[in-house]
Design a protein around this motif. Structure first.
Motif, PDB file in Angstrom:
ATOM      1  N   ILE A  80      15.236  76.143  41.165  1.00 38.51           N
ATOM      2  CA  ILE A  80      14.717  77.470  40.878  1.00 38.51           C
ATOM      3  C   ILE A  80      15.279  77.963  39.555  1.00 38.51           C
ATOM      4  N   GLY A  81      14.383  78.436  38.698  1.00 36.84           N
ATOM      5  CA  GLY A  81      14.828  78.916  37.391  1.00 36.84           C
ATOM      6  C   GLY A  81      15.012  77.757  36.423  1.00 36.84           C
ATOM      7  N   SER A  82      15.581  78.076  35.283  1.00 39.04           N
ATOM      8  CA  SER A  82      15.754  77.063  34.240  1.00 39.04           C
ATOM      9  C   SER A  82      16.983  76.204  34.448  1.00 39.04           C
ATOM     10  N   GLY A  83      17.965  76.707  35.200  1.00 40.07           N
ATOM     11  CA  GLY A  83      19.225  75.980  35.354  1.00 40.07           C
ATOM     12  C   GLY A  83      20.162  76.178  34.186  1.00 40.07           C
ATOM     13  N   ASP A  84      19.844  77.075  33.269  1.00 40.10           N
ATOM     14  CA  ASP A  84      20.704  77.373  32.119  1.00 40.10           C
ATOM     15  C   ASP A  84      21.668  78.504  32.463  1.00 40.10           C
ATOM     16  N   ALA A  85      22.665  78.678  31.596  1.00 38.42           N
ATOM     17  CA  ALA A  85      23.638  79.756  31.798  1.00 38.42           C
ATOM     18  C   ALA A  85      22.978  81.128  31.778  1.00 38.42           C
ATOM     19  N   SER A  86      21.830  81.235  31.120  1.00 34.08           N
ATOM     20  CA  SER A  86      21.132  82.518  31.036  1.00 34.08           C
ATOM     21  C   SER A  86      20.569  82.971  32.382  1.00 34.08           C
ATOM     22  N   ASP A  87      20.531  82.058  33.353  1.00 30.22           N
ATOM     23  CA  ASP A  87      20.033  82.430  34.677  1.00 30.22           C
ATOM     24  C   ASP A  87      21.003  83.321  35.440  1.00 30.22           C
ATOM     25  N   GLN A  88      22.269  83.310  35.068  1.00 31.27           N
ATOM     26  CA  GLN A  88      23.278  84.028  35.834  1.00 31.27           C
ATOM     27  C   GLN A  88      22.913  85.503  35.987  1.00 31.27           C
ATOM     28  N   ASN A  89      22.941  85.964  37.244  1.00 32.49           N
ATOM     29  CA  ASN A  89      22.615  87.348  37.618  1.00 32.49           C
ATOM     30  C   ASN A  89      21.157  87.719  37.330  1.00 32.49           C
ATOM     31  N   GLY A  90      20.368  86.748  36.945  1.00 34.76           N
ATOM     32  CA  GLY A  90      18.951  87.021  36.728  1.00 34.76           C
ATOM     33  C   GLY A  90      18.187  86.991  38.050  1.00 34.76           C
ATOM     34  N   HIS A  91      17.000  87.551  38.025  1.00 29.03           N
ATOM     35  CA  HIS A  91      16.163  87.613  39.236  1.00 29.03           C
ATOM     36  C   HIS A  91      14.955  86.692  39.074  1.00 29.03           C
ATOM     37  N   ILE A  92      14.662  86.007  40.156  1.00 31.73           N
ATOM     38  CA  ILE A  92      13.522  85.093  40.179  1.00 31.73           C
ATOM     39  C   ILE A  92      12.731  85.355  41.453  1.00 31.73           C
ATOM     40  N   THR A  93      11.415  85.457  41.315  1.00 31.87           N
ATOM     41  CA  THR A  93      10.548  85.663  42.479  1.00 31.87           C
ATOM     42  C   THR A  93       9.835  84.361  42.806  1.00 31.87           C
ATOM     43  N   ILE A  94       9.930  83.974  44.075  1.00 32.17           N
ATOM     44  CA  ILE A  94       9.260  82.778  44.574  1.00 32.17           C
ATOM     45  C   ILE A  94       7.980  83.208  45.261  1.00 32.17           C
ATOM     46  N   ALA A  95       6.879  82.626  44.857  1.00 34.19           N
ATOM     47  CA  ALA A  95       5.583  82.929  45.471  1.00 34.19           C
ATOM     48  C   ALA A  95       5.131  81.739  46.301  1.00 34.19           C
ATOM     49  N   ALA A  96       4.807  81.994  47.566  1.00 37.14           N
ATOM     50  CA  ALA A  96       4.229  80.964  48.446  1.00 37.14           C
ATOM     51  C   ALA A  96       2.724  81.191  48.489  1.00 37.14           C
ATOM     52  N   VAL A  97       1.969  80.184  48.084  1.00 37.51           N
ATOM     53  CA  VAL A  97       0.514  80.328  47.947  1.00 37.51           C
ATOM     54  C   VAL A  97      -0.171  79.268  48.812  1.00 37.51           C
ATOM     55  N   LEU A  98      -1.098  79.712  49.654  1.00 38.53           N
ATOM     56  CA  LEU A  98      -1.862  78.789  50.488  1.00 38.53           C
ATOM     57  C   LEU A  98      -3.088  78.318  49.708  1.00 38.53           C
ATOM     58  N   VAL A  99      -3.214  77.000  49.560  1.00 32.66           N
ATOM     59  CA  VAL A  99      -4.309  76.424  48.767  1.00 32.66           C
ATOM     60  C   VAL A  99      -4.967  75.301  49.568  1.00 32.66           C
ATOM     61  N   PRO A 100      -6.212  74.931  49.222  1.00 35.85           N
ATOM     62  CA  PRO A 100      -6.814  73.736  49.824  1.00 35.85           C
ATOM     63  C   PRO A 100      -5.972  72.502  49.517  1.00 35.85           C
ATOM     64  N   GLN A 101      -5.964  71.554  50.421  1.00 34.53           N
ATOM     65  CA  GLN A 101      -5.105  70.380  50.281  1.00 34.53           C
ATOM     66  C   GLN A 101      -5.340  69.649  48.961  1.00 34.53           C
ATOM     67  N   ASP A 102      -6.581  69.569  48.513  1.00 37.27           N
ATOM     68  CA  ASP A 102      -6.882  68.850  47.277  1.00 37.27           C
ATOM     69  C   ASP A 102      -6.217  69.483  46.059  1.00 37.27           C
ATOM     70  N   THR A 103      -5.906  70.781  46.137  1.00 40.10           N
ATOM     71  CA  THR A 103      -5.292  71.471  45.002  1.00 40.10           C
ATOM     72  C   THR A 103      -3.896  70.929  44.711  1.00 40.10           C
ATOM     73  N   VAL A 104      -3.208  70.443  45.744  1.00 40.29           N
ATOM     74  CA  VAL A 104      -1.861  69.893  45.542  1.00 40.29           C
ATOM     75  C   VAL A 104      -1.921  68.682  44.622  1.00 40.29           C
ATOM     76  N   THR A 105      -2.919  67.839  44.828  1.00 42.35           N
ATOM     77  CA  THR A 105      -3.074  66.666  43.964  1.00 42.35           C
ATOM     78  C   THR A 105      -3.279  67.081  42.517  1.00 42.35           C
ATOM     79  N   PHE A 106      -4.099  68.099  42.320  1.00 41.81           N
ATOM     80  CA  PHE A 106      -4.327  68.615  40.963  1.00 41.81           C
ATOM     81  C   PHE A 106      -3.041  69.157  40.347  1.00 41.81           C
ATOM     82  N   LEU A 107      -2.283  69.949  41.116  1.00 39.92           N
ATOM     83  CA  LEU A 107      -1.044  70.539  40.589  1.00 39.92           C
ATOM     84  C   LEU A 107      -0.004  69.458  40.286  1.00 39.92           C
TER      85      LEU A 107
END
Length: 236
Positions: free
Chosen positions: A172-199
């Protein structure tokens, strides 16, 4: 005979007047149909007076015709009072993607979190669909940073032998020092199964692995989780 003819003419005239006046009454089409059927139910009796020599079966015929027309009028009144609801028509329709997605939620995570995070959630991922995760920099309220993009964190999987889903070991995030105390939002998205192959193919061919903000439109957002990063940046 004259009396029969006179009575028949009177009834016929009355029926005609009522039929003529119906269109001038403020009625909706179904009400007009009911009145027309009831008026028509009187006509066989008018015929009896005009043709008295038809024999004993004339009353049976007139009664049958009147019964049929009266039942038709009653049926029209019933269905007018009990219209078919739109929900009844759609009762057998499959649920929409948004409705399916709304059943899938994140379980809360204590924070701050490492760069490597494991997620879990409630609800069952429906057949022929996949729940994919994206992360994007945001503020503490989950509002995305205006110039930021999404990172693709892959699909979640069903929990073996139990309801719910899991997505272990996601960077999650960039893994750089700049991530410290930063906020990141995780979005869970329901998609058709074929979309996973595309992504999977798209991100593997991308130099940055970043995806535009509109990528969540590939499906329906099920839930979002805003996290605060700590200083541990070890990758999964």
């Amino acid at each position: 005979m004259a009396r029969h003819v006179g009575m028949g003419s009177l009834i016929t005239t009355a029926c005609t007047l009522v039929a003529v006046l119906i269109p001038f009454v403020v009625l909706d089409p179904s009400q007009m149909l009911v009145l027309a059927l009831l008026v028509a139910a009187l006509l066989p009796w008018a015929v009896l007076y005009l043709r008295p020599a038809w024999g004993p079966l004339k009353f049976v015929l007139a009664g049958a015709l009147t019964a049929v027309l009266t039942v038709s009028a009653a049926g029209t009144l019933y269905y007018r009072a009990h219209p078919v609801q739109e929900n009844d028509v759609k009762a057998s329709a499959p649920p929409s993607l948004a409705k399916l997605a709304s059943r899938l939620k994140f379980l809360p995570l204590p924070g701050p979190v490492d760069h490597c995070v494991s997620f879990a959630g409630t609800g069952t991922i429906p057949a022929h669909y996949a729940l994919v995760l994206f992360d994007r920099p945001s503020d503490s309220a989950g509002h995305y940073s205006p110039t930021s993009t999404f990172s693709y964190d892959g699909p979640a999987g069903s929990t073996p032998g139990a309801p719910g889903w899991t997505a272990p070991d996601r960077n999650i995030g960039s893994g750089d020092a700049s991530d410290q105390n930063g906020h990141i939002t995780i979005a869970a998205v329901l998609v058709p199964q074929d979309t996973v192959t595309f992504l999977d193919a798209f991100t593997s061919d991308s130099d940055s692995g970043q995806l535009p903000p509109a990528v969540t439109a590939l499906g329906a957002t099920a839930d979002q989780l805003t996290l605060t990063r700590n200083t541990r940046n070890a990758r999964c």
